[in-house]
Design a protein around this motif. Structure first.
Motif, short mmCIF file in Angstrom:
data_model
loop_
_atom_site.label_atom_id
_atom_site.label_comp_id
_atom_site.label_asym_id
_atom_site.label_seq_id
_atom_site.Cartn_x
_atom_site.Cartn_y
_atom_site.Cartn_z
N SER A 1 2.38 1.53 -3.23
CA SER A 1 1.36 2.20 -4.19
C SER A 1 0.90 3.52 -4.20
CB SER A 1 -0.09 1.54 -3.75
OG SER A 1 -1.16 1.95 -4.45
N THR A 2 1.13 4.02 -2.94
CA THR A 2 0.88 5.42 -2.79
C THR A 2 2.11 6.39 -3.25
OG1 THR A 2 -0.23 5.33 -0.82
CG2 THR A 2 0.80 7.36 -1.15
N GLN B 1 -1.81 0.70 -8.56
CA GLN B 1 -2.83 0.36 -7.50
C GLN B 1 -2.19 -0.76 -6.67
OE1 GLN B 1 -6.48 -1.03 -9.58
NE2 GLN B 1 -7.02 1.28 -10.19
N GLN B 2 -2.53 -0.94 -5.47
CA GLN B 2 -1.94 -2.01 -4.57
C GLN B 2 -2.47 -3.34 -5.15
OE1 GLN B 2 -4.07 -4.11 -2.23
NE2 GLN B 2 -2.06 -5.15 -1.71
N ARG C 1 0.81 -1.27 0.03
CA ARG C 1 0.06 0.03 0.00
C ARG C 1 0.84 1.21 0.15
NH1 ARG C 1 -4.96 0.22 0.09
NH2 ARG C 1 -5.23 -1.80 1.06
N GLN D 1 -2.64 -4.19 -7.91
CA GLN D 1 -1.90 -4.44 -9.36
C GLN D 1 -0.11 -4.75 -8.79
OE1 GLN D 1 -2.69 -4.75 -12.28
NE2 GLN D 1 -0.72 -4.57 -13.44
N SER E 1 5.72 0.20 -15.19
CA SER E 1 5.43 -0.19 -13.82
C SER E 1 6.64 -0.58 -13.14
CB SER E 1 4.63 -1.29 -13.91
OG SER E 1 3.28 -0.90 -14.38
#
Length: 104
Positions: free
Chosen positions: A27-28, A33-34, A24, A36, A51
């Protein structure tokens, strides 16, 4: 997933964990997205290059392309082949000592 891809994703996951970051939190930092990130780390999806780059840079890593003929030396410098036996080179004074002994 191919072996090289597994290695890259595995190193990214290890770097995330070593940094004490949750998926998470990463992700931020990346905008991914977490869910993903979870799929990428578990090998359920092939990550896009963008990515992988986002993840690496958020983890203070910089992916680079290395000529294949230089790969052994680069891996040795990075300490990635610790179990491969003897190093590809040595930085010590053995050569100087041998020359000094021959001069005596």
């Amino acid at each position: 997933m191919c072996s090289n891809q597994e290695t890259i994703v595995g190193r990214l996951k290890a770097a995330r964990e070593a940094a004490g970051l949750s998926q998470r939190a990463l992700s931020t930092m990346t905008g991914l997205q977490q869910g993903q990130l979870s799929k990428i780390e578990s090998g359920l999806v092939d990550p896009r290059l963008s990515s992988v780059l986002e993840m690496a840079r958020a983890l203070e890593l910089e992916p680079v392309l290395v000529p294949r003929r230089s790969l052994l030396a680069v891996r040795a410098l990075l300490g990635l082949d610790a179990d491969a036996g003897r190093p590809a080179y040595r930085l010590d004074d053995d050569d100087d000592d041998a020359e000094d002994a021959g001069d005596a």
